[in-house]
Design an enzyme around this catalytic site. Structure first.
Site, PDB file in Angstrom:
ATOM      1  N   SER A 134     -11.401  -3.099 -15.700  1.00 51.39           N
ATOM      2  CA  SER A 134     -10.084  -3.223 -16.345  1.00 51.39           C
ATOM      3  C   SER A 134     -10.282  -3.319 -17.842  1.00 51.39           C
ATOM      4  O   SER A 134     -11.298  -3.851 -18.314  1.00 51.39           O
ATOM      5  CB  SER A 134      -9.385  -4.494 -15.857  1.00 51.39           C
ATOM      6  N   TYR A 187      -9.378 -13.492 -14.506  1.00 50.15           N
ATOM      7  CA  TYR A 187      -9.465 -12.113 -13.999  1.00 50.15           C
ATOM      8  C   TYR A 187     -10.231 -11.247 -15.001  1.00 50.15           C
ATOM      9  O   TYR A 187     -11.114 -10.460 -14.614  1.00 50.15           O
ATOM     10  CB  TYR A 187      -8.042 -11.588 -13.773  1.00 50.15           C
TER      11      TYR A 187
HETATM   12  P1  NAP Z   1      -2.520  -3.221  -6.128  1.00 49.26           P
HETATM   13  O1  NAP Z   1      -1.483  -2.177  -6.000  1.00 49.26           O
HETATM   14  O2  NAP Z   1      -2.127  -4.648  -6.189  1.00 49.26           O
HETATM   15  O3  NAP Z   1      -3.617  -3.002  -4.974  1.00 49.26           O
HETATM   16  C1  NAP Z   1      -4.679  -3.902  -4.830  1.00 49.26           C
HETATM   17  C2  NAP Z   1      -5.412  -3.527  -3.587  1.00 49.26           C
HETATM   18  O4  NAP Z   1      -6.494  -4.421  -3.378  1.00 49.26           O
HETATM   19  C3  NAP Z   1      -4.510  -3.608  -2.351  1.00 49.26           C
HETATM   20  O5  NAP Z   1      -4.791  -2.508  -1.517  1.00 49.26           O
HETATM   21  C4  NAP Z   1      -4.959  -4.924  -1.715  1.00 49.26           C
HETATM   22  O6  NAP Z   1      -4.769  -4.968  -0.322  1.00 49.26           O
HETATM   23  C5  NAP Z   1      -6.433  -4.895  -2.036  1.00 49.26           C
HETATM   24  N1  NAP Z   1      -7.036  -6.206  -1.905  1.00 49.26           N
HETATM   25  C6  NAP Z   1      -6.743  -7.347  -2.579  1.00 49.26           C
HETATM   26  N2  NAP Z   1      -7.531  -8.334  -2.176  1.00 49.26           N
HETATM   27  C7  NAP Z   1      -8.350  -7.824  -1.222  1.00 49.26           C
HETATM   28  C8  NAP Z   1      -9.388  -8.351  -0.436  1.00 49.26           C
HETATM   29  N3  NAP Z   1      -9.776  -9.650  -0.523  1.00 49.26           N
HETATM   30  N4  NAP Z   1     -10.012  -7.538   0.431  1.00 49.26           N
HETATM   31  C9  NAP Z   1      -9.663  -6.255   0.549  1.00 49.26           C
HETATM   32  N5  NAP Z   1      -8.681  -5.690  -0.169  1.00 49.26           N
HETATM   33  C10 NAP Z   1      -8.024  -6.475  -1.045  1.00 49.26           C
HETATM   34  O7  NAP Z   1      -3.369  -3.006  -7.437  1.00 49.26           O
HETATM   35  P2  NAP Z   1      -3.867  -1.699  -8.221  1.00 49.26           P
HETATM   36  O8  NAP Z   1      -3.154  -1.693  -9.491  1.00 49.26           O
HETATM   37  O9  NAP Z   1      -3.851  -0.503  -7.356  1.00 49.26           O
HETATM   38  O10 NAP Z   1      -5.358  -2.193  -8.501  1.00 49.26           O
HETATM   39  C11 NAP Z   1      -6.500  -1.529  -8.016  1.00 49.26           C
HETATM   40  C12 NAP Z   1      -7.671  -1.947  -8.871  1.00 49.26           C
HETATM   41  O11 NAP Z   1      -7.406  -1.564 -10.228  1.00 49.26           O
HETATM   42  C13 NAP Z   1      -7.915  -3.465  -8.896  1.00 49.26           C
HETATM   43  O12 NAP Z   1      -9.295  -3.704  -8.921  1.00 49.26           O
HETATM   44  C14 NAP Z   1      -7.283  -3.889 -10.214  1.00 49.26           C
HETATM   45  O13 NAP Z   1      -7.879  -5.055 -10.715  1.00 49.26           O
HETATM   46  C15 NAP Z   1      -7.592  -2.673 -11.068  1.00 49.26           C
HETATM   47  N6  NAP Z   1      -6.744  -2.533 -12.257  1.00 49.26           N
HETATM   48  C16 NAP Z   1      -5.403  -2.334 -12.140  1.00 49.26           C
HETATM   49  C17 NAP Z   1      -4.652  -2.180 -13.302  1.00 49.26           C
HETATM   50  C18 NAP Z   1      -3.167  -1.943 -13.273  1.00 49.26           C
HETATM   51  O14 NAP Z   1      -2.552  -1.948 -14.342  1.00 49.26           O
HETATM   52  N7  NAP Z   1      -2.559  -1.702 -12.120  1.00 49.26           N
HETATM   53  C19 NAP Z   1      -5.256  -2.245 -14.553  1.00 49.26           C
HETATM   54  C20 NAP Z   1      -6.626  -2.458 -14.623  1.00 49.26           C
HETATM   55  C21 NAP Z   1      -7.364  -2.597 -13.462  1.00 49.26           C
HETATM   56  P3  NAP Z   1      -3.428  -5.641   0.286  1.00 49.26           P
HETATM   57  O15 NAP Z   1      -2.316  -4.758  -0.125  1.00 49.26           O
HETATM   58  O16 NAP Z   1      -3.633  -5.590   1.736  1.00 49.26           O
HETATM   59  O17 NAP Z   1      -3.344  -7.004  -0.303  1.00 49.26           O
END
Ligand code: NAP
Length: 242
Positions: A140, A154
């Protein structure tokens, strides 16, 4: 045929990665934690692209479940695992650290850092017996911006992920395994406590907007591809310029 495991593949950035990789010829194991229907939908999209898909429910912080994930991948009758995308992430504790619930902080760090290590451990074991492979850790922009007033824990975990990418890439290069990262900026997913977060930050982003999950998936696909055969130990920032 490449076989890639994507954790947290049922929604958001993970789902976009699954779809993009399928379009580029990967069979996919869609890891999901809670929403089986959403994972099935992603698997159906993978199959529509002509590739094979398996869904596996798991919590990445539980090593026995991660072992079961790799066992299921091996038993699926697809090719050996050649890719892992460590995408699952969590920021359930939100706000200034002085107000934080430390149990939630600990749980987030477990998902964001320890879960990445556990999945990488088992990917290395599988890949080293199969002639190598490629791991992509989703980091991130927080890792270098720090996320003050939101979730500094985080940000610290994601900085830890970047260190894992560097160290592990050196540790496993001789096994034919590459380890890289992608650091997204603010992306349109359900990750944010405030749904309009991408619009709120847009004025501070040099490109003037939030990003789409597909714009992250492309970078992941490149790192997993043969075009990136000389890239290891690097984290690509896909942040609109932040
Ligand atoms: P999201 O829509 O909240 O999805 C997060 C995913 O992680 C969901 O599929 C969730 O499953 C899964 N997850 C959470 N805890 C878990 C666990 N203990 N075991 C297995 N799966 C788990 O978030 P996203 O935005 O797509 O994020 C994906 C990645 O990108 C993350 O690593 C996040 O930190 C990173 N990121 C996101 C952003 C942003 O702006 N969106 C920016 C920088 C980095 P459930 O739905 O079943 O809970």
């Amino acid at each position: 045929m490449p076989l890639t495991i994507v954790t947290g593949g049922s929604r958001g950035i993970g789902a976009a990665i699954c779809r993009r990789l399928a379009a580029e010829g990967h069979d996919i194991v869609v890891g999901y934690r809670t929403d089986a229907d959403a994972a099935d939908e992603v698997a159906a999209a993978v199959r529509s692209a002509g590739r094979r898909a398996l869904t596996v429910e798991l919590d990445t912080t539980d090593e026995s479940q991660v072992e079961a994930l790799f066992a299921a991948a091996a038993a699926a009758g697809f090719s050996p695992v050649t890719g892992l995308v460590n995408n699952a992430g969590s920021a359930s504790a939100f706000g200034p650290l002085a107000d934080a619930d430390i149990a939630a902080v600990r749980r987030d760090i477990d998902v964001d850092l320890v879960g990445v290590l556990i999945c990488a451990k088992h990917a290395i074991r599988a890949m080293s017996t199969n002639g190598g492979g490629s791991i992509v850790n989703i980091s991130s922009a927080s890792a270098y911006l720090g996320s003050p007033d939101r979730y500094v824990h985080y940000a610290a975990a994601k900085a830890g992920v970047d260190a894992v990418t560097v160290g592990l890439s050196k540790e496993v290069a001789r096994l034919g395994i590459r380890v890289n990262g992608v650091a997204p900026g603010t992306i349109y997913t359900g990750f944010h406590p405030e749904p309009d977060r991408p619009e709120v930050v847009a004025p501070t982003v040099p490109l003037g907007r939030g990003g789409q999950p597909d714009e992250i998936a492309g970078a992941v696909a490149w790192l997993l591809s043969d075009d990136a055969s000389y890239a290891t130990g690097t984290t690509i920032r896909v942040t609109g310029g932040l």
